[in-house]
Write an enzyme that holds these catalytic residues in place. Structure first.
Site, mmCIF file in Angstrom:
data_model
loop_
_atom_site.group_PDB
_atom_site.id
_atom_site.type_symbol
_atom_site.label_atom_id
_atom_site.label_comp_id
_atom_site.label_asym_id
_atom_site.label_seq_id
_atom_site.Cartn_x
_atom_site.Cartn_y
_atom_site.Cartn_z
ATOM 1 C CB CYS A 41 -3.974 -16.066 15.456
ATOM 2 S SG CYS A 41 -4.346 -15.689 13.599
ATOM 3 N NE ARG A 93 5.144 2.017 6.178
ATOM 4 C CZ ARG A 93 5.003 3.014 5.426
ATOM 5 N NH1 ARG A 93 5.195 3.700 4.658
ATOM 6 N NH2 ARG A 93 3.475 3.520 6.289
ATOM 7 C CG ASP A 129 -5.651 1.149 7.937
ATOM 8 O OD1 ASP A 129 -5.846 1.922 7.031
ATOM 9 O OD2 ASP A 129 -4.851 0.920 8.445
ATOM 10 C CB CYS A 138 -9.671 -10.374 13.590
ATOM 11 S SG CYS A 138 -7.924 -10.741 12.555
ATOM 12 N NE ARG A 179 -4.642 -7.813 7.023
ATOM 13 C CZ ARG A 179 -3.196 -7.601 8.072
ATOM 14 N NH1 ARG A 179 -3.005 -7.660 9.216
ATOM 15 N NH2 ARG A 179 -2.869 -6.371 7.076
ATOM 16 C CE LYS A 194 -2.134 0.830 10.120
ATOM 17 N NZ LYS A 194 -1.610 0.016 9.192
ATOM 18 C CG ASP A 237 -9.522 -1.351 10.999
ATOM 19 O OD1 ASP A 237 -9.146 0.163 10.670
ATOM 20 O OD2 ASP A 237 -8.342 -1.955 11.319
ATOM 21 C CB CYS A 243 -8.228 -10.915 18.690
ATOM 22 S SG CYS A 243 -6.481 -11.433 18.703
ATOM 23 N NE ARG A 283 -2.993 0.208 3.668
ATOM 24 C CZ ARG A 283 -3.103 0.572 4.339
ATOM 25 N NH1 ARG A 283 -4.889 -0.007 3.895
ATOM 26 N NH2 ARG A 283 -3.325 0.169 5.745
ATOM 27 C CE1 TYR A 284 0.350 4.624 3.928
ATOM 28 C CE2 TYR A 284 0.999 2.220 4.981
ATOM 29 C CZ TYR A 284 0.133 3.867 4.780
ATOM 30 O OH TYR A 284 -1.008 3.386 5.894
HETATM 31 C C1 LIG Z 1 -0.788 -0.735 8.829
HETATM 32 C C2 LIG Z 1 0.427 -1.072 7.382
HETATM 33 C C3 LIG Z 1 1.616 -0.837 7.125
HETATM 34 C C4 LIG Z 1 2.508 -0.577 7.855
HETATM 35 O O1 LIG Z 1 2.514 0.852 8.187
HETATM 36 P P1 LIG Z 1 3.573 1.721 9.166
HETATM 37 O O2 LIG Z 1 2.689 2.917 9.417
HETATM 38 O O3 LIG Z 1 4.675 1.586 8.732
HETATM 39 O O4 LIG Z 1 3.402 1.142 10.499
HETATM 40 C C5 LIG Z 1 1.877 -0.961 5.852
HETATM 41 N N1 LIG Z 1 1.545 -1.702 4.581
HETATM 42 C C6 LIG Z 1 0.125 -1.710 5.128
HETATM 43 C C7 LIG Z 1 -1.001 -2.558 4.092
HETATM 44 C C8 LIG Z 1 -0.063 -1.556 6.527
HETATM 45 O O5 LIG Z 1 -1.810 -2.081 6.254
HETATM 46 S S1 SF4 Z 2 -6.446 -9.465 15.567
HETATM 47 FE FE1 SF4 Z 2 -5.892 -11.312 14.454
HETATM 48 S S2 SF4 Z 2 -4.798 -11.505 12.867
HETATM 49 FE FE2 SF4 Z 2 -4.260 -10.243 15.555
HETATM 50 S S3 SF4 Z 2 -3.744 -11.814 16.537
HETATM 51 FE FE3 SF4 Z 2 -5.730 -11.302 16.602
HETATM 52 S S4 SF4 Z 2 -6.972 -12.792 15.562
HETATM 53 FE FE4 SF4 Z 2 -4.881 -12.894 14.633
#
Ligand SMILES: *Cc1c(COP(=O)(O)O)cnc(C)c1O
Ligand code: SF4
Length: 353
Positions: A113, A104, A316, A120, A122, A323, A279, A117, A100-101
């Protein structure tokens, strides 16, 4: 007393991975069984024995119970809640990568996991799943072929549940890519399954390329002695450790709870990094606070706590736009070109450039 506690621990110390077991252990009332079974189709139930042993069936509103015991509320989906709240899918050029960035990427070698949680974001993606060898190789090729990638963030799922051999192979492959200067590992393992943190594990992560550990921890109750020992193993072995927390209603949404969490983390030599606004993942509205509540809390922390203990409050932006820091504004530009500055007591001052 100690002997009794040990006994209790050994009786209770079984992991929990089905709605049936939740009922048997008194963690949900029988009349929640159906709704919880439905919720677990999206996000399975899983508690490590370490976490299960700390949840008291007499206190199901505790911060640990709230985080890990599924609730019928999860079957309630609000109109604006979405399956992919932060646009991971649209930013995934190959399996196992979210880019996304520019500088990174997330690398998600495993989708499961040690615990699930209940908040979560995701939740639609996690569950049993491992990137196969071919996909992992393509993901690493993608990183190798993109010299603008400075940092690789291992996420998931929880990368620290991989076998130490697999983890070592991934770190080796990244370590061999010149432009990858930093590796970051996002994990909940030290607090949910602390006994996984061993010398073999830290050895698997230790290479030339610096590896930062970002611990996901939402309440000081997670930082029991075993968890502190696990964290100490990383710090003592030279890994910088940061933390991320999620602001969760009825878990940590008051300033005393947050202050205790942040101070305890710093006492464990962990630097609070982010406090995430929840989120809009489907079925998580019972965990979400209003943005204004989070902004108020974070400004209270500003006056209350050492700078070492301050996380950045992050939103986010839904849709995958990235973010942003979401704290209250301390600076306002006036029409005459001066700035109005607000201090931690809420008093205003004028600042001239
Ligand atoms: C959160 C996230 C990051 C990391 O973001 P930082 O602000 O550097 O901690 C990088 N890629 C994705 C897709 C993310 O969701
Ligand atoms: S928040 Fe989601 S991805 Fe992170 S440890 Fe918990 S269940 Fe796993």
């Amino acid at each position: 007393m100690k002997a009794v506690r040990n006994l209790v621990h050994s009786v209770q110390s079984k992991h929990v991975s089905s709605p049936e077991t939740l009922v048997e252990r008194g963690l949900i009332p029988p009349d929640h069984f159906e709704a919880v079974t439905e919720a677990c189709k999206t996000l399975p139930v899983r508690l490590t024995s370490h976490i299960a042993a700390q949840i008291d069936s007499q206190n199901l509103t505790s911060p640990l119970a709230k985080q890990f015991v599924p609730s019928p509320n999860e079957t309630f989906v609000e109109d604006d809640e979405i399956a992919d709240p932060i646009g991971d899918v649209t930013h995934s050029p190959v399996a196992g990568i979210v880019h996304r960035y520019p500088d990174r990427v997330l690398l998600t070698p495993v989708l499961s996991c040690p615990v699930y949680c209940r908040f979560c974001f995701r939740r639609e993606f996690v569950g049993d799943g491992l990137l196969n060898n071919d996909d992992l190789e393509s993901a690493i090729d993608y990183i190798r072929n993109h010299p603008e990638i400075w940092e690789v963030i291992l996420s998931g799922g929880d990368p620290l549940i991989l076998s130490q051999r697999r983890l070592g192979e991934i770190i080796d492959a990244l370590d061999a890519i010149d432009h990858v200067a930093v590796i970051r590992v996002h994990t909940r393992v030290p607090v949910v399954d602390p006994h996984r943190v061993t010398r073999t594990l830290t050895d698997a992560l230790k290479r030339k390329t610096p590896v930062f550990i970002v611990l996901h921890c939402n309440h000081a109750d997670e930082l029991v002695p075993e968890a502190r020992d696990a964290i100490a193993q990383f710090v003592d072995n030279g890994f910088p450790v940061l933390s991320q927390s999620v602001l969760l209603k009825d878990v940590n949404d008051n300033s005393d709870t947050l202050a205790t969490l942040m101070k305890t983390l710093v006492q464990c030599r962990v630097k609070p990094y982010y406090l995430h606004h929840g989120d809009k993942a489907q079925g998580t509205s019972h965990f979400r606070t209003a943005l204004a509540v989070g902004r108020k809390l974070i400004s209270q922390l500003r006056g209350q706590l050492s700078g070492l203990c301050q996380p950045t409050y992050m939103l986010d932006i839904p849709g995958g736009h990235g973010k942003i820091p979401a704290a209250e504004d301390y600076l306002k530009l006036e029409n005459d070109g001066s700035w109005t500055v607000v201090d931690w007591k809420g008093n205003t001052h004028q600042y001239l450039d």
